[in-house]
Write an enzyme that holds these catalytic residues in place. Sequence first.
Site, PDB file in Angstrom:
ATOM      1  N   ASP A 123       0.868  -1.170   0.000  1.00 46.05           N
ATOM      2  CA  ASP A 123       0.000   0.000   0.000  1.00 46.05           C
ATOM      3  C   ASP A 123       0.910   1.227   0.000  1.00 46.05           C
ATOM      4  OD1 ASP A 123      -2.234   1.600  -0.015  1.00 46.05           O
ATOM      5  OD2 ASP A 123      -3.239   0.537   1.613  1.00 46.05           O
ATOM      6  N   LEU A 124       0.340   2.364  -0.327  1.00 44.47           N
ATOM      7  CA  LEU A 124       1.147   3.560  -0.553  1.00 44.47           C
ATOM      8  C   LEU A 124       1.969   3.921   0.682  1.00 44.47           C
ATOM      9  CD1 LEU A 124       1.849   5.804  -2.531  1.00 44.47           C
ATOM     10  CD2 LEU A 124      -0.117   7.083  -1.689  1.00 44.47           C
TER      11      LEU A 124
END
Length: 795
Positions: free
Chosen positions: A316-317
Amino acid sequence: MPNYLALSLCLLGATATYAQSSKPLYQNRQATTEARVQDLLGRMTVEEKVGQLSTLLGWEMYQKDGQKVNYSTAYKKAVDERYVGALWATLRADPWTKKTLLTGLNPKLAAEATNALQKYAVEHTRLHIPLLLAEECPHGHMAIGTTVFPTSIGQSSTWDPALIKRMAATIATEARVQGAHIGYGPVLDLAREPRWSRVEETYGEDPVLNSQMGVAMVQGFQGSSLKSGVNIVSTLKHFTAYGVPEGGHNGGSISTGQRELFQSFLPPFRAAVKAGAQSIMTAYNSIDGVPCSANTYLLTDVLRKQWGFQGFTVSDLGSITGLATNHRVAATPPEAAALAINAGLDDDLSGYGYDKELLEAVKQKLVAPEVLDRAVGRVLRVKFEMGLFENPYVDPSKAAKLVKTPANVQLARQVARESVVLLKNEKDLLPLTKTLQRIAVIGPNADNIYNQLGDYTAPQPESNVVTVLEGIKAKVSAATQVTYVKGCAIRDTTSANIAEAVAAARNAQVAIVVLGGSSARDFKTEYQSTGAATVTAAAGGQVISDMESGEGYDRATLDLLGKQQELLQAVVATGTPVVVVLIKGRPLNLNWMAVHVPALLDAWYPGQEGGNAVADVLFGDYNPAGRLPISVPKSVGQLPVYYNAKRPTPHDYVEVNNKPLYSFGHGLSYSKFEYSDLHVSAAETPGAVQIKVRFKVKNTSSRAGDEVAQLYLGDDVSSVVTPAKQLKKFQRLSLKAGEQQEVTLELTADDLMLLNSGLKWVVEPGTFTVHLGASSEDIRLKAQFKVNQAVEKAQ
């Protein structure tokens, strides 16, 4: 002359054969994918390999000049200096990206932009490796001009996987023809914590319903061939147990044992992997002290060795950097990169988790060359399987024709209609007659396009979205007076016109009050680097946005915010019949209205056709059959309140009983249905068991309608603690007035298994109870069956 011609043809043929044979193996489309991957890996430098694992934020990578679009200086620099292999959210438009209807791209320009990016990657890199473009696609491609469907919590309220598969295929086509290759979705987190900000992105609280919806999305996205030109890779989110953070804090730690992990949180992911999902995203949280982005057991032992996953994993970012900055399990960024890639995390969504930090980790021998090759090979494999080395471009004219077609918009309306849940309908107030002369439409969500769409939605021209007010006006004749009063905002208490709303209600034959929440991002809100909102408690008197849901907007209570409750009470006090329509992203406190309002409709965030869908239900052009995919609590003090909690059965509180206000699976219809003739038969063979459950459902009313038959199973005595009942099968049935249908649902050993004290999947001999009915609480029929022989699943 003939001799010269023959000689020339021979020379040409030989030249063509030599040219073909001189091509690198990885450029030979006739070679196997694995051979091509290995050949390309053998030609790459370490820097080129690391670059392939960087997925950068894409919206800065193009530049728009009027109706012309090309790659940006930032993109050229990223390719030339960092050898980047992928971009994320290139076509995304919202307040965080600062891309608007003016500065963003319509579908035709989007296709031209992605072509320009691909052309530079293919023609200006040493090995001519095409780009992977990932986009947000949870309820429509998050780009300008696409079709906006209901958010996932609404999708699951349809209890109609076949419809959701059609929707997913439509989303995939709209994304692929614009140049996208990967769609982020579905979100398979179990939502057992309604205070959490991202409930709207999930399919609710149940592993079986989540699994069915997840499989439908994967199959719709990926189709039968990723080379089709209309399909995309599905990225499952978030691996794993992200939806139950302590205190409801987004990304916070979670508490679960290994048995619960495997029995509840992992089955939806396993089902989606079995359906062929080619990508999976790690969650921000940790499990038992191990961050999901550095969890070897989950990413390698479970995902690869046990489940046979063949695709690639992506962070995820910013979650790789978060191993050092948030979780503090790494002292330096290179150590964080090493932890992640060694655990089995292949791709970095951010471009700064790996990149120079991974290069440094390789230099320090924290990462072995074969580990780097393993990760790069998994990403390259997808590029080959999609045919990007042969055909990296798309047709802009096709994008203009195939995005947001009338058929796609009609499908959005159908999904929205099926997602509407009729919670209450006292004295059959609904459906309303179209001959009403005076209707009051009141509330902050009655005529607000963005409040209706949910998070992860691009800017919309007003003409794209039909609000509830507009849907109602279109449904009645010109002779009907429809009076609209907003009444108040969702959160802001600095101004309201409740008195005007009361006057409108007094003058009406019915008041339709549209309340709830909002995930509508605005340009005033500050956003974190991950895209989640930065939320602080509002100061007194401060003008604030409507947003109370969506990533980062966690709640301490589930009460209606602002002056909504005051508005509703004032309208009800007029004595005019009231219908409440709820537009929101999570369960809210509905206690007062459940007692005092005769009709309640829950539409969640119904998408661009939500107003038409709600009006179809209000006036009886569509008979509602949506069912709750998540329990609605009476109080946050009850949480968690999901239906399939493990035994013993919770006891009552001093203030309230232990039951939710509305239970999982609940939903009414304008029709009435009767269940009868339940027959359960068990057949056992060595290593297998098959249970056939037969019953009849009859529409006893004078109106055609849909019923969702739900089969729950209870293991009467088990060696480890299990739920009193767990959904196993369901079927949405369409029945004409007076029609009866016999239904057969089958259970296998997989449906009966538990994870025993030795952490082995087994069916234990003993009795089981089938609970059959219209919701987890509305059980109409019960029967027992017995299993005589144990069945053990091969580990």
